[in-house]
Structure formats: structure tokens, C-alpha cells
Design an enzyme around this catalytic site. Sequence first.
Site, PDB file in Angstrom:
ATOM      1  N   SER A   1     -72.777 -32.150 -49.551  1.00 11.43           N
ATOM      2  CA  SER A   1     -74.236 -33.451 -49.474  1.00 11.43           C
ATOM      3  C   SER A   1     -73.812 -33.725 -47.941  1.00 11.43           C
ATOM      4  O   SER A   1     -74.810 -33.519 -47.180  1.00 11.43           O
ATOM      5  CB  SER A   1     -71.939 -34.409 -50.310  1.00 11.43           C
ATOM      6  OG  SER A   1     -72.813 -36.050 -50.320  1.00 11.43           O
TER       7      SER A   1
ATOM      8  N   HIS B   1     -74.364 -32.219 -57.009  1.00 11.26           N
ATOM      9  CA  HIS B   1     -73.726 -33.332 -57.224  1.00 11.26           C
ATOM     10  C   HIS B   1     -73.569 -32.984 -58.824  1.00 11.26           C
ATOM     11  O   HIS B   1     -72.653 -33.837 -58.916  1.00 11.26           O
ATOM     12  CB  HIS B   1     -74.212 -34.895 -56.644  1.00 11.26           C
ATOM     13  CG  HIS B   1     -73.976 -34.993 -55.757  1.00 11.26           C
ATOM     14  ND1 HIS B   1     -74.547 -34.445 -54.558  1.00 11.26           N
ATOM     15  CD2 HIS B   1     -73.469 -35.296 -54.286  1.00 11.26           C
ATOM     16  CE1 HIS B   1     -74.851 -34.822 -52.896  1.00 11.26           C
ATOM     17  NE2 HIS B   1     -73.347 -35.750 -53.087  1.00 11.26           N
TER      18      HIS B   1
ATOM     19  N   GLU C   1     -80.957 -30.638 -53.353  1.00  6.26           N
ATOM     20  CA  GLU C   1     -80.581 -31.376 -54.343  1.00  6.26           C
ATOM     21  C   GLU C   1     -80.412 -32.995 -53.113  1.00  6.26           C
ATOM     22  O   GLU C   1     -80.518 -32.295 -52.677  1.00  6.26           O
ATOM     23  CB  GLU C   1     -79.671 -30.771 -55.132  1.00  6.26           C
ATOM     24  CG  GLU C   1     -77.971 -30.745 -53.564  1.00  6.26           C
ATOM     25  CD  GLU C   1     -77.296 -31.359 -53.265  1.00  6.26           C
ATOM     26  OE1 GLU C   1     -77.264 -32.214 -54.010  1.00  6.26           O
ATOM     27  OE2 GLU C   1     -76.624 -31.758 -52.578  1.00  6.26           O
TER      28      GLU C   1
END
Length: 307
Positions: free
Chosen positions: A116, A277, A212
Site C-alpha cells: 500500500s 489489497h 494494484e
Amino acid sequence: MRESTRPRRLAPGARVAIVAPSGPVPDERLQGGLDLLRGWGLDPFVMPHVRGRHERFAYLAGSDADRAADLQAAWCDPSVDAVICARGGYGVQRMVDLLDWSALRAAGPKVFVGFSDITALHEAFATRMGLVTLHGPMAAGVDFLKNEKAREHLRATLFAPETTQVITGSGGTLVPGRARGVTLGGCVSLLAADLGTPHARAGARGGLLMLEDVEEERYRLDRILTQLLRAGWLDGVAGVVLGSWLGCGPYEELRALFADRLGGLGVPVAEEFGFGHGEGALTIPFGVTAELDTETRTLTLDRPALA
């Protein structure tokens, strides 16, 4: 693009520092993560500011200086074998340039885990230290606490990396083919935000780019990918692997965008590979030479991620 230095794998008794370079950490989740790590035979401990909160900006786990100091101290402690992030959120970009990279290099390679917002640190460790890092579940993350698949893939990568040398994705193919290159990537929004910053990677040439993101609307992803294209950052990329897009809208709409923005690169593109995620996320090593095969949905590392 050259392969990076591999840290040593972990063994029972390894000392693991938990840091929070980004957002604040819920204490109950942190405790759950520590218990799981202890169950693996590791010796985890929490750096001083992990439970902190910025006095003005509640989305930060303490001041920029405190968050940087925790990471610096953990990395430079010779008794520490691995540094695992507690969570993502936002904040790495505010603290990454406060780190003493000469001291970090002198301390030598260690295992580093996160994803992230931690994308910015993966990039920094790659460009400033030439280090293999692990894009995987974090100590206080929901997937680490509640999803056995995600947890066990990370555990295998840490302790027996030869068993995860072939990573099999769960999705399909946007553009078929096979490609070889050095793995890199993370949240696409963070990669775009890194452009123009000190020591940023010049581009993904020769790389297998893993992308992502989370909670980005389709037009924002369009803007982000277009920025990377216009900046020439995707020139010469060997292949692209798409992970999860949680909260980004219906996948069929996203698929059309990816075909439009990435299809013209003329390289293999795998989709819905199973990292990021999404539930049960795979651990992906960055900085290792690998082969992508969209037909078998595999990413095969030339060598185990950890030495």
C-alpha cells in the site's frame, strides 16, 4: 534493470521490529499481529512511536521525524533481522527523505515487508540500497490477521523462500505472452506520485511491473496511467502484472481502461493475479529476476527471494 541484493531468510528466534511509517495503528490489531508472529517462533517488538498519533493530522502515526526515527533505529540495530510495517495509509512520502540512507546502507540488508503506502519505501530501498523487499501483508493488517492464505504465503516466503519460487496467480490474461525482467511496483498511485522526487527510479525499463491500488475511481486510474505513459516511465517495460483493485469500481470497466492504457505497450499483461489489497493476497518479492507466463498464470523467480 539489475537484480537487487537478497537479505537472509528468517529462522525461529529472529528478532523482528514493527514500524508504522504511515497511518496510526489500532492497538487490538497490533496485538493480534504480534501474537501471530510469536506463534511463528519469531521475537517481534514494537518501535516507540508505532502507537503514536500526529497532534494535528490524525491520519499520521506520530510526527514525520518520529516515524523516520523508528525505521532508522530498527534498521540500524544489529540485533534486528527484519522490519515489518504495521499498516499503510498515508505518510511515507513525508518521512522518507528524513532517513539517513548512508547509515541504512552501512547497517546492511534486512528483510522488509509492507504494501500500500509502503510502495514509496519499496522504491526507496530499491533505488538507494539496491535491496530485495517483500510486497506482502503487514503486522496489523486485516489480511494478515484473518486470512490464512495470505498469512501462510508470507510465512513460507520468510522461512522457506524456495517453496514460493513459483508464484501462481488466480486471474486471467489481458495480453498473452511470456516475459523476463526484474520485479518492481506496488500501488500505481504511489509510483506516479514518486515521479520527479529525489532518487526516484528513472523508469520501469526491463522490469516486470506489478500494479494494484485501492479506492481509486476509474478516471483517477486513467489519469495515473496516462501520467506514467506521458512521462516515459513505462517505456521498455518487459511485462505488466495487475493485482487487486478493491473499491475502484466494476472490474469489467477497469479492464477496458487497462486494455486502452496498457495494451499498446506490446508486452504481456496478466490480470487479477492475486496480490495487493484483495483478500488472500500473495507476497511478491521486488528486485528479483523472474519470468511471467500468462498462459500458466505463473511468476517464476530465478532464485528464492531471500538468501
